[in-house]
Design a protein around this motif. Structure first.
Motif, PDB file in Angstrom:
ATOM      1  N   UNK A  38       0.832  -1.199   0.000  1.00 59.22           N
ATOM      2  CA  UNK A  38       0.000   0.000   0.000  1.00 59.22           C
ATOM      3  C   UNK A  38       0.871   1.255   0.000  1.00 59.22           C
ATOM      4  N   UNK A  39       1.897   1.258   0.853  1.00 58.36           N
ATOM      5  CA  UNK A  39       2.772   2.429   0.945  1.00 58.36           C
ATOM      6  C   UNK A  39       3.516   2.680  -0.370  1.00 58.36           C
ATOM      7  N   UNK A 116     -18.392   1.899   5.384  1.00 60.53           N
ATOM      8  CA  UNK A 116     -17.532   0.815   4.910  1.00 60.53           C
ATOM      9  C   UNK A 116     -16.231   0.733   5.698  1.00 60.53           C
ATOM     10  N   UNK A 117     -15.639   1.888   5.996  1.00 62.41           N
ATOM     11  CA  UNK A 117     -14.387   1.885   6.753  1.00 62.41           C
ATOM     12  C   UNK A 117     -14.600   1.314   8.147  1.00 62.41           C
ATOM     13  N   UNK A 118     -15.671   1.748   8.820  1.00 61.94           N
ATOM     14  CA  UNK A 118     -15.970   1.236  10.156  1.00 61.94           C
ATOM     15  C   UNK A 118     -16.218  -0.268  10.118  1.00 61.94           C
ATOM     16  N   UNK A 145      -9.581   3.437  -1.084  1.00 63.27           N
ATOM     17  CA  UNK A 145      -9.090   4.234   0.039  1.00 63.27           C
ATOM     18  C   UNK A 145      -9.620   3.701   1.365  1.00 63.27           C
ATOM     19  N   UNK A 146     -10.845   3.175   1.366  1.00 60.89           N
ATOM     20  CA  UNK A 146     -11.406   2.598   2.584  1.00 60.89           C
ATOM     21  C   UNK A 146     -10.647   1.335   2.984  1.00 60.89           C
ATOM     22  N   UNK A 147     -10.279   0.531   1.992  1.00 62.31           N
ATOM     23  CA  UNK A 147      -9.489  -0.670   2.276  1.00 62.31           C
ATOM     24  C   UNK A 147      -8.116  -0.292   2.815  1.00 62.31           C
ATOM     25  N   UNK A 148      -7.464   0.668   2.174  1.00 62.18           N
ATOM     26  CA  UNK A 148      -6.132   1.100   2.616  1.00 62.18           C
ATOM     27  C   UNK A 148      -6.177   1.679   4.019  1.00 62.18           C
ATOM     28  N   UNK A 149      -7.192   2.435   4.306  1.00 61.87           N
ATOM     29  CA  UNK A 149      -7.346   3.026   5.633  1.00 61.87           C
ATOM     30  C   UNK A 149      -7.490   1.944   6.688  1.00 61.87           C
ATOM     31  N   UNK A 306      -3.170   9.451   0.390  1.00 59.50           N
ATOM     32  CA  UNK A 306      -2.703   9.268   1.775  1.00 59.50           C
ATOM     33  C   UNK A 306      -3.228  10.312   2.755  1.00 59.50           C
ATOM     34  N   UNK A 307      -3.648  11.460   2.252  1.00 62.42           N
ATOM     35  CA  UNK A 307      -4.124  12.527   3.149  1.00 62.42           C
ATOM     36  C   UNK A 307      -5.402  12.108   3.866  1.00 62.42           C
ATOM     37  N   UNK A 308      -6.167  11.196   3.252  1.00 62.20           N
ATOM     38  CA  UNK A 308      -7.464  10.811   3.826  1.00 62.20           C
ATOM     39  C   UNK A 308      -7.382   9.638   4.792  1.00 62.20           C
ATOM     40  N   UNK A 309      -6.183   9.123   5.050  1.00 64.86           N
ATOM     41  CA  UNK A 309      -6.047   7.961   5.935  1.00 64.86           C
ATOM     42  C   UNK A 309      -6.083   8.393   7.398  1.00 64.86           C
ATOM     43  N   UNK A 310      -7.218   8.852   7.872  1.00 63.34           N
ATOM     44  CA  UNK A 310      -7.349   9.325   9.253  1.00 63.34           C
ATOM     45  C   UNK A 310      -8.700   8.898   9.815  1.00 63.34           C
TER      46      UNK A 310
END
Length: 335
Positions: A38-39, A116-118, A145-149, A306-310
């Motif tokens: 992912x990174x 989805x993230x939750x 992005x949800x999977x990566x998060x 990556x900015x949204x991974x919070x």
């Protein structure tokens, strides 16, 4: 999604990212190849902006190859081994899974988190980390992005568990059997369960690794009912919101084909092992499934900002699972 040659450049790009990620994952198993993929995918994606030739293959890898990886993962799951050791851990497993999913649901409602993230964090925390997320993401239609998060959250708490749990178990006076149950039910990915149990064995000169691993395999079985339940829920919500009519409601929508293939692979492994057959091929298939997961994570990284991974609520899920595991061990008297 049918296959055509236009997908090849994107698939090869994901493979080229997956190879160094695989090597790094072997060198640093506590972090794991999926996280590195992912990174690295996010780094490459930042510079790879012209995607006319690769976007189809990237999408195919992050979706279809991910499903194939989940099917092949079933060849590493012997249901006979799980049954023989897993009955003792079953009450703890059911409790930790229930608590994690309830906590994820409450947090999603309380803090207006992405559904989805939750869901992915709750499933990944309670069942088996990246593998559970990989199996659940296609069922609920999660974005890359949800999977990566979700994977990032699981990775963080895997590291904390491997570093802290051996000391915590010693402070609490856990027996070797008790720590095997604790590691198998409160740590996420198999690699992290292995790292945690190995650290305990190194300190105490014990043999908890086998027990912790089998408890972890028992947890893995929960992928099947959880994904089927989520698929049914998604399908029913679609009908309520004006989707296909009830007459058009097909069984395939509730029972995703790749999950059924995953179960079939597990049954084949179990039957072959029960009759004394050679399972070396299954081990190779499981390794191939891990490579496919890393390729899929590369594709997901390429499509991730990556900015949204919070903000996911993962810390509270992880703490709830840890406390529930210890509480249930106290209740059933395995300490």
């Amino acid at each position: 999604m049918s296959f055509d040659t236009q997908k090849i450049p994107g698939i090869l790009l994901c493979l080229f990212i997956a190879i160094p990620a695989w090597v790094l994952g072997q060198a640093l198993p506590l972090i794991g190849a999926p996280v590195f993929a992912i990174l690295l995918g996010m780094v490459v994606g930042h510079f790879h902006t012209k995607r006319e030739k690769t976007q189809q293959g990237i999408a195919y890898t992050s979706k279809m190859i991910l499903q194939l990886a989940v099917v092949l993962l079933g060849f590493g799951l012997n249901l006979g081994q799980v049954v023989s050791v897993g009955l003792t851990s079953l009450p703890i497993i059911l409790a930790t899974i229930s608590v994690a999913l309830i906590v994820a649901f409450v947090l999603q409602k309380a803090f207006k988190l992405e559904v989805n993230t939750a869901t992915l964090v709750g499933v990944g925390s309670s069942i088996c980390g990246g593998s559970a997320i990989a199996a659940t993401a296609p069922v609920i239609g999660a974005k890359d992005e949800e999977v990566a998060q979700s994977i990032s959250v699981i990775f963080l708490f895997n590291i904390l568990a491997a570093l802290l749990f051996p000391t915590l178990g010693q402070m609490l006076g856990l027996s070797h059997e008790g720590f095997a149950l604790f590691a198998g039910t409160a740590v996420n990915d198999t690699s992290s369960v292995t790292a945690t149990a190995t650290a305990w064995d190194a300190i105490h000169q014990s043999h908890t690794l086998d027990g912790a691993t089998i408890v972890k395999l028992t947890r893995t079985l929960a992928i099947i009912p959880i994904t089927l339940a989520l698929s049914w829920y998604k399908s029913s919500k679609g009908l309520e919101n004006g989707g296909a009519s009830q007459s058009g409601f097909r069984l395939k929508k509730v029972f995703p084909t790749f999950i059924l293939y995953f179960l079939a692979a597990s049954l084949i492994t179990t039957v072959v092992a029960a009759f004394g057959g050679q399972t070396a091929l299954f081990g190779h298939l499981k390794t191939l499934s891990k490579l496919f997961i890393v390729m899929a994570m590369s594709g997901i990284g390429l499509n991730t900002n990556p900015i949204r991974l919070v903000k996911t609520g993962g810390a509270i899920c992880w703490l709830a699972i840890t406390l529930t595991s210890l509480a249930m061990q106290a209740v059933i008297g395995v300490w």
